[in-house]
Design a protein around this motif. Structure first.
Motif, PDB file in Angstrom:
ATOM      1  N   LYS A   1       0.746  -1.171   0.053  1.00 15.50           N
ATOM      2  CA  LYS A   1      -0.022   0.203   0.062  1.00 15.50           C
ATOM      3  C   LYS A   1       0.891   1.263   0.065  1.00 15.50           C
ATOM      4  O   LYS A   1       0.279   2.301  -0.078  1.00 15.50           O
TER       5      LYS A   1
ATOM      6  N   HIS B   1       2.571  -1.027   9.846  1.00 13.53           N
ATOM      7  CA  HIS B   1       1.275  -1.207   9.791  1.00 13.53           C
ATOM      8  C   HIS B   1       0.688  -1.792  10.989  1.00 13.53           C
ATOM      9  O   HIS B   1      -0.322  -1.438  11.623  1.00 13.53           O
TER      10      HIS B   1
ATOM     11  N   ARG C   1      -2.184  -0.394  13.331  1.00 15.32           N
ATOM     12  CA  ARG C   1      -3.334  -1.123  13.615  1.00 15.32           C
ATOM     13  C   ARG C   1      -3.943  -1.524  14.927  1.00 15.32           C
ATOM     14  O   ARG C   1      -4.964  -1.645  15.213  1.00 15.32           O
TER      15      ARG C   1
ATOM     16  N   HIS D   1      -5.604  -5.478   6.261  1.00 13.18           N
ATOM     17  CA  HIS D   1      -6.256  -4.173   6.443  1.00 13.18           C
ATOM     18  C   HIS D   1      -7.847  -4.165   6.710  1.00 13.18           C
ATOM     19  O   HIS D   1      -8.374  -3.207   6.611  1.00 13.18           O
TER      20      HIS D   1
ATOM     21  N   CYS E   1     -11.316  -3.840   7.979  1.00 19.38           N
ATOM     22  CA  CYS E   1     -12.045  -2.575   8.999  1.00 19.38           C
ATOM     23  C   CYS E   1     -12.020  -3.126  10.315  1.00 19.38           C
ATOM     24  O   CYS E   1     -12.619  -4.016  10.498  1.00 19.38           O
TER      25      CYS E   1
HETATM   26  C1  HEM Z   1     -19.811   2.183   6.721  1.00 19.95           C
HETATM   27  C2  HEM Z   1     -18.451   2.541   7.315  1.00 19.95           C
HETATM   28  C3  HEM Z   1     -17.335   1.852   7.012  1.00 19.95           C
HETATM   29  C4  HEM Z   1     -17.024   1.220   5.990  1.00 19.95           C
HETATM   30  C5  HEM Z   1     -17.688   0.595   4.817  1.00 19.95           C
HETATM   31  C6  HEM Z   1     -15.403   0.770   6.101  1.00 19.95           C
HETATM   32  C7  HEM Z   1     -14.862  -0.009   5.280  1.00 19.95           C
HETATM   33  C8  HEM Z   1     -13.612  -0.276   5.381  1.00 19.95           C
HETATM   34  C9  HEM Z   1     -12.769  -1.058   4.521  1.00 19.95           C
HETATM   35  C10 HEM Z   1     -13.293  -1.760   3.261  1.00 19.95           C
HETATM   36  C11 HEM Z   1     -11.375  -0.837   4.894  1.00 19.95           C
HETATM   37  C12 HEM Z   1     -10.328  -1.781   4.199  1.00 19.95           C
HETATM   38  C13 HEM Z   1      -9.429  -0.730   3.377  1.00 19.95           C
HETATM   39  C14 HEM Z   1      -8.287  -1.391   2.650  1.00 19.95           C
HETATM   40  O1  HEM Z   1      -8.178  -2.599   2.325  1.00 19.95           O
HETATM   41  O2  HEM Z   1      -7.651  -0.784   1.519  1.00 19.95           O
HETATM   42  C15 HEM Z   1     -11.578  -0.347   6.187  1.00 19.95           C
HETATM   43  C16 HEM Z   1     -10.167   0.173   6.927  1.00 19.95           C
HETATM   44  C17 HEM Z   1     -10.278   0.735   7.787  1.00 19.95           C
HETATM   45  N1  HEM Z   1     -11.382   1.356   8.636  1.00 19.95           N
HETATM   46 FE1  HEM Z   1     -13.340   1.061   8.104  1.00 19.95          FE
HETATM   47  N2  HEM Z   1     -14.806   1.430   7.322  1.00 19.95           N
HETATM   48  C18 HEM Z   1     -16.009   2.034   7.696  1.00 19.95           C
HETATM   49  C19 HEM Z   1     -16.164   2.640   9.139  1.00 19.95           C
HETATM   50  C20 HEM Z   1     -15.091   2.848   9.918  1.00 19.95           C
HETATM   51  C21 HEM Z   1     -15.179   3.649  11.002  1.00 19.95           C
HETATM   52  C22 HEM Z   1     -16.361   4.269  11.584  1.00 19.95           C
HETATM   53  C23 HEM Z   1     -13.734   3.648  11.391  1.00 19.95           C
HETATM   54  C24 HEM Z   1     -13.129   4.329  12.799  1.00 19.95           C
HETATM   55  C25 HEM Z   1     -13.741   4.632  13.892  1.00 19.95           C
HETATM   56  C26 HEM Z   1     -12.926   2.829  10.715  1.00 19.95           C
HETATM   57  C27 HEM Z   1     -11.743   2.640  10.695  1.00 19.95           C
HETATM   58  C28 HEM Z   1     -10.922   1.706   9.678  1.00 19.95           C
HETATM   59  C29 HEM Z   1      -9.321   1.814   9.833  1.00 19.95           C
HETATM   60  C30 HEM Z   1      -8.572   2.355  10.958  1.00 19.95           C
HETATM   61  C31 HEM Z   1      -9.005   1.189   8.655  1.00 19.95           C
HETATM   62  C32 HEM Z   1      -7.677   0.753   8.365  1.00 19.95           C
HETATM   63  C33 HEM Z   1      -7.290  -0.470   8.594  1.00 19.95           C
HETATM   64  C34 HEM Z   1      -5.948  -1.076   8.193  1.00 19.95           C
HETATM   65  O3  HEM Z   1      -5.427  -0.507   7.151  1.00 19.95           O
HETATM   66  O4  HEM Z   1      -5.523  -2.047   8.907  1.00 19.95           O
HETATM   67  N3  HEM Z   1     -13.807   2.379   9.397  1.00 19.95           N
HETATM   68  N4  HEM Z   1     -12.566   0.375   6.631  1.00 19.95           N
END
Ligand code: HEM
Length: 461
Positions: free
Chosen positions: A77, A113, A117, A361, A363
């Motif tokens: 990434k 990462h 994380r 990665h 969520c």
């Molecule tokens: C409907 C709402 C949400 C959706 C659809 C969603 C979806 C996702 C997805 C698909 C990823 C993976 C991205 C990738 O692989 O490139 C991700 C990563 C992440 N999300 Fe969510 N998310 C949502 C809400 C939130 C909220 C509210 C937070 C925090 C309070 C959050 C925190 C994170 C974090 C920190 C990552 C990075 C994880 C990593 O790189 O290890 N997300 N999210």
């Protein structure tokens, strides 16, 4: 259209192919049609241009899942693995470059990462643990925020027209963010407004600067005096996290909350246009509706890029080392190899979808985001006896975005339930949890700035 800087060096597979622009008006109006056209022409991986830059667009379920899982560590990434970027061929003013260069957990690999994380996972745990004190307090606050937003809408009268995207679905997660951040009321008002401006303007650049400064200040304050909040828990889990690193992580919240607002709006749209869903909502199966919508219309439709570390065969093409891929969650969900295997009429929709990502990665906030969506939609449907779309589905305006499938507005005709006689309580629209540093607006009187902001949103200012 791909610029000359690419075609001049037409030595590589990707740029020697005819590239279709992805983000066209057709895509904004109906991405599913564009996905199917690309799939029919190229299979699970299609060469496209994204705002003038060549990219592999991945639409096959198996291929998207495989890359997300990244078992053999082929995909990075880190933007410095992007060959065209390293060679200086990506224009400095290319609109997505600042995002892809971000120095936070979403754009790191390996140890770095994992460390960042880990801080997120630990920081979110108390809010996501069923029955924990923090989770219960947050849930009560969420219900109040919903009522406050409905209260502002209801000021226009017991029946009328409202925009549920601007006045409800999108501001709600911002109020939740303030609770997570453990903000003082005063600072909370400014940050809600700046998070809004960051995505929608005016003065998006100024809003970014102010937010960044505010988050840095917050990180420093939380290190000195911990509270029951996300930044404090993150510091506790990873004491070597610097204030700058923490501020950069917290800056990601604006995007995540935007996805959450988009999911809420997509669920509301589904609930008010699909009579069968409205029935199931009323019998309390709202979590299922959220899952169904995350599957059918994922708020985060496409992901930021990953870069191949080595040449790798994918679909009908060989992806060269250094090429970028853009994973399409919406495209993967519509892949006949996946969608065709789902039983359309089953009571429960599959959880094997990719709306929350997969692999390293994935969520870390799925539970919280789904809970926010369920509470927001359930409370809305409780508070209104009728909600009817004011526009036919094919005329609803969607925000042009490479990543999010989000309504710009969701106009409805409403009729309030008789049982709801709520008026907004200025003091509760931003409730600290609990206030840190003893500030509660200074004089202890309710502050009305945020409610005034919500009223301005109502008037479309
Ligand atoms: C409907 C709402 C949400 C959706 C659809 C969603 C979806 C996702 C997805 C698909 C990823 C993976 C991205 C990738 O692989 O490139 C991700 C990563 C992440 N999300 Fe969510 N998310 C949502 C809400 C939130 C909220 C509210 C937070 C925090 C309070 C959050 C925190 C994170 C974090 C920190 C990552 C990075 C994880 C990593 O790189 O290890 N997300 N999210």
């Amino acid at each position: 259209m791909v610029s000359e800087r690419w075609s001049a060096s037409a030595v590589e597979g990707l740029i020697s192919l005819p590239l279709e622009s992805l983000l066209t008006r057709d895509y904004e109006a109906d991405p599913a049609l564009v996905h199917e056209r690309l799939r029919a022409r190229y299979g699970p991986v299609a060469p496209v241009d994204v705002l003038g830059v060549p990219v592999w667009f991945v639409l096959g379920y198996d291929e998207v899942l495989h890359i997300m899982q990244n078992a053999r560590d082929v995909w990075s990434k880190r933007v410095d693995h992007w060959r065209a970027y390293a060679e200086g061929r990506v224009p400095a003013d290319w609109p997505l470059l600042a995002l892809l260069r971000a120095d936070n957990s979403g754009f790191h690999d390996g140890e770095r990462h994992r460390g960042l994380r880990g801080a997120w996972i630990a920081g979110l745990r108390p809010f996501q643990e069923p029955g924990s004190e923090q989770a219960q307090r947050l849930e009560r606050a969420m219900v109040r925020y919903c009522d406050d937003l409905v209260g502002v809408m209801a000021e226009a009268g017991p029946t009328g027209r409202a925009d549920l995207a601007t006045q409800y679905g999108r501001p709600f997660p911002l109020l939740v963010a303030n609770h997570l951040l453990g903000l003082t009321i005063e600072r909370g008002e400014d940050m809600v407004e700046d998070q809004w401006r960051l995505l929608d303007g005016p003065d998006s650049a100024g809003a970014y600067q102010r937010l960044n400064a505010a988050l840095l200040e917050l990180a420093t304050a939380k290190r000195q005096r911990r509270g029951d909040d996300l930044p404090s828990y993150m510091i506790e889990a990873k004491p070597d996290l610097t204030d700058e690193e923490l501020a950069r992580e917290l800056m990601m919240l604006s995007g995540f909350l935007d996805f959450t607002g988009s999911l809420i709006c997509n669920v509301i749209l589904e609930a008010i246009t699909n009579p069968r869903l409205r029935e199931s909502v009323s019998v309390g199966a709202i979590e299922e509706v959220v899952n169904r919508v995350a599957l059918a219309n994922p708020a985060l439709a496409n992901l930021t890029f990953r870069y191949a570390r080595t040449d790798v065969k994918l679909g009908r093409f060989t992806i060269a080392a250094g090429d970028p891929v853009m994973l399409s969650i919406a495209g993967a969900h519509a892949d006949p190899r996946f969608a065709g295997a789902l039983a359309r009429d089953s009571v429960r929709s599959t959880r094997a979808h990719l709306a929350w990502g997969a692999g390293p990665h994935r969520c870390p906030s799925q539970r919280l985001a789904a809970q926010m969506s369920a509470i927001a939609v359930r409370r809305l449907l409780d508070r209104f006896s009728a909600l009817k779309p004011a526009l036919p589905a094919d005329q609803l305006p969607w925000r042009p975005s490479p990543f999010v499938r989000a309504l710009r507005s969701l106009p409805v005709h409403y009729e309030l339930s008789r049982s709801f006689a709520g008026t907004p309580r200025a003091e509760s629209a931003v409730e600290p949890s609990p206030p840190v540093g003893g500030e509660d607006g200074g004089d202890g009187r309710p502050r009305s700035g945020l409610v005034a902001f919500l009223r301005r949103l109502r008037r479309g200012q």
